[in-house]
Design a protein around this motif. Structure first.
Motif, PDB file in Angstrom:
ATOM      1  N   THR A  21     -10.005  -8.086  44.174  1.00 45.08           N
ATOM      2  CA  THR A  21      -8.599  -7.970  43.361  1.00 45.08           C
ATOM      3  C   THR A  21      -8.941  -7.034  42.225  1.00 45.08           C
ATOM      4  N   HIS A  22      -9.898  -7.322  41.532  1.00 44.46           N
ATOM      5  CA  HIS A  22     -10.142  -6.788  40.258  1.00 44.46           C
ATOM      6  C   HIS A  22     -10.958  -5.752  39.678  1.00 44.46           C
TER       7      HIS A  22
ATOM      8  N   THR B  82      -6.796 -14.787  30.259  1.00 44.91           N
ATOM      9  CA  THR B  82      -6.792 -13.219  30.232  1.00 44.91           C
ATOM     10  C   THR B  82      -8.195 -12.439  30.481  1.00 44.91           C
ATOM     11  N   THR B  83      -8.922 -12.804  31.364  1.00 46.83           N
ATOM     12  CA  THR B  83     -10.270 -12.170  31.247  1.00 46.83           C
ATOM     13  C   THR B  83      -9.759 -10.949  31.900  1.00 46.83           C
TER      14      THR B  83
ATOM     15  N   GLY C  15      -4.833   2.561  37.448  1.00 46.62           N
ATOM     16  CA  GLY C  15      -3.719   2.489  36.681  1.00 46.62           C
ATOM     17  C   GLY C  15      -3.667   1.525  35.764  1.00 46.62           C
ATOM     18  N   ALA C  16      -4.772   0.938  35.351  1.00 47.20           N
ATOM     19  CA  ALA C  16      -5.017  -0.349  34.336  1.00 47.20           C
ATOM     20  C   ALA C  16      -4.994   0.580  32.947  1.00 47.20           C
ATOM     21  N   GLY C  17      -4.486  -0.289  32.016  1.00 37.69           N
ATOM     22  CA  GLY C  17      -4.456   0.285  30.692  1.00 37.69           C
ATOM     23  C   GLY C  17      -5.947   0.089  30.006  1.00 37.69           C
TER      24      GLY C  17
ATOM     25  N   PRO D 116      -9.842  -3.710  34.036  1.00 35.81           N
ATOM     26  CA  PRO D 116     -10.511  -3.894  35.704  1.00 35.81           C
ATOM     27  C   PRO D 116     -11.913  -4.499  35.346  1.00 35.81           C
ATOM     28  N   LEU D 117     -12.466  -5.312  36.423  1.00 36.21           N
ATOM     29  CA  LEU D 117     -13.546  -5.966  36.444  1.00 36.21           C
ATOM     30  C   LEU D 117     -14.829  -4.953  36.489  1.00 36.21           C
TER      31      LEU D 117
END
Length: 415
Positions: A211-212, A186-187, A217-219, A198-199
């Motif tokens: 990708t990251h 779950t990194t 839209g990420a919580g 997000p990274l």
């Protein structure tokens, strides 16, 4: 939120955060003291995730040591292993097991049945909850089909209720895990998109970074932390004696680990240990750097290698050399990567993988994740039945490690 959290308060907390625009006061990053201050409640864990075994046995797999057919658990125990880890999908009939013969593999009933075998063998039991119907990993954290349309407060409640009920069923069956891992790799969060993180720091893996980073839209960490708290609370209610862990797959990357850990601690997520995936390094010394820095910064929290394959002795010696190093779990060593079994005289997995990311793609992070690496060719469906022979080289290696770490080692089966 603490272990006394109720389903109702979880929902209210999630709703309150949303209503407040996810605002929260700034908190000092202070690592909480885990039970025992990070020191292990058990001897050093030499563990193996062998969740494929029941599925392979149903396909006709048989296991041999020194020419004698034996229960695979007996082979692992005879080699000095003292711990087994399993994984649990929410409803694998909707994902992992769809179209497979023989059962809903890695579902609750299958997991309880195998967990009872493990307990009867006198082995420590760990469990990873994927919170998905299929593989949850760094490239995907797909919600279970039954939860796909839930509003976020109800999603938090579902995580809490599912965790409590699944672990409660295991305890009732006499198969309560000793160590519970809330989420798999779950990194970048869990239950996307709400729980996605997000990274912000490049990993050095081109596919992973593409990708990251800059995910819309990420919580973010606020919602991810609420989901983790829900799972941790459910576990504490169902199996109060178990130790609880989270999973970061970038054991080689200390800056990302520190950022991730600080974000969770700042949001008062409480757990006993962090599991790291340790398949490859970017440069020599990466794992040692992470372990040293982790122990210094978070002395109240333990760590362990929750996944690895190659460099078996080197990695375990690193972990064993730390007061807060609980042990290791080799991932699917019957037939994955550098397996400790052979089939037809050759390694039952793919053999040893490169040590450094610069030497080859790290499929544990992202397939084809190194610039210039060719994409893997499609592989036909495999038959995982047949005969598996314990490789005497690796059996001797683990028996030697177990003795060197002060673990009980039963007499060899063939002596």
């Amino acid at each position: 939120m603490t272990g006394g959290l109720t389903r109702r308060s979880l929902g209210l907390a999630a709703g309150g955060l949303l209503a407040a625009g996810l605002a929260r006061p700034a908190l000092a990053v202070t690592a909480p003291a885990a039970r025992g201050g990070g020191r292990s409640p058990w001897p050093y864990l030499l563990g193996a995730d062998i969740s494929w075994v029941p599925e392979d046995e149903a396909a006709g797999a048989t296991y041999y040591d020194a020419g004698l057919r034996r229960d695979p658990l007996a082979i692992f125990k005879g080699a000095g292993f003292n711990a087994i880890k399993l994984r649990l999908f929410v409803d694998p009939a909707n994902g992992y097991s769809r179209g497979k013969p023989g059962g809903s593999w890695c579902g609750l009933a299958d997991t309880i049945a195998f967990a009872r075998r493990i307990k009867a063998a006198g082995l420590h039991l760990s469990l990873t909850l994927h919170y998905s119907d299929d593989w949850a990993d760094p490239q995907k954290q797909t919600k279970p089909a039954a939860w796909a349309q839930l509003a976020f407060p109800r999603l938090v409640d579902a995580v809490h209720r599912y965790t409590r009920d699944a672990l409660g069923a295991m305890a009732k069956a006499g198969a309560a895990p000793d160590l519970v891992v809330i989420g798999n790799e779950t990194t970048f969060g869990m239950l996307w998109p709400e729980g996605r993180v997000p990274l912000t720091i490049p990993t050095g893996n081109a596919v992973t970074d593409q990708t990251h980073m800059n995910v819309a839209g990420a919580g973010g960490f606020d919602k991810f932390a609420l989901l983790l708290k829900a799972g941790l609370a459910g576990a504490r209610e169902a199996v109060p004696g178990a130790r609880l862990a989270v999973h970061n797959h970038l054991g080689r990357h200390w800056p990302i680990v520190q950022h991730w850990m600080d974000a969770l601690i700042e949001r008062e997520v409480r757990f006993d240990a962090t599991g790291f995936s340790c398949y490859q390094q970017a440069a020599q010394g990466d794992w040692a750097r992470t372990f040293d820095a982790f122990e210094a910064r978070y002395p109240g929290i333990a760590f362990f290698a929750i996944e690895y394959s190659s460099r078996k002795r080197y990695l375990n010696d690193l972990i064993h050399g730390h007061a807060n190093g609980w042990g290791s779990v080799i991932w699917e060593p019957t037939r994955h990567q550098e397996a400790i079994f052979t089939r037809g005289g050759v390694n039952a997995g793919e053999g040893a993988r490169p040590d450094l990311i610069s030497q080859g793609a790290n499929s544990a992070e992202a397939p084809g994740g190194v610039p210039g690496s060719a994409p893997a060719a499609p592989r036909p469906p495999e038959d995982h039945g047949g005969r598996y022979d314990a490789d005497p080289h690796f059996i001797d290696l683990y028996r030697t490690m177990a003795r060197d770490y002060g673990l009980a080692v039963p007499p060899a089966a063939h002596t």
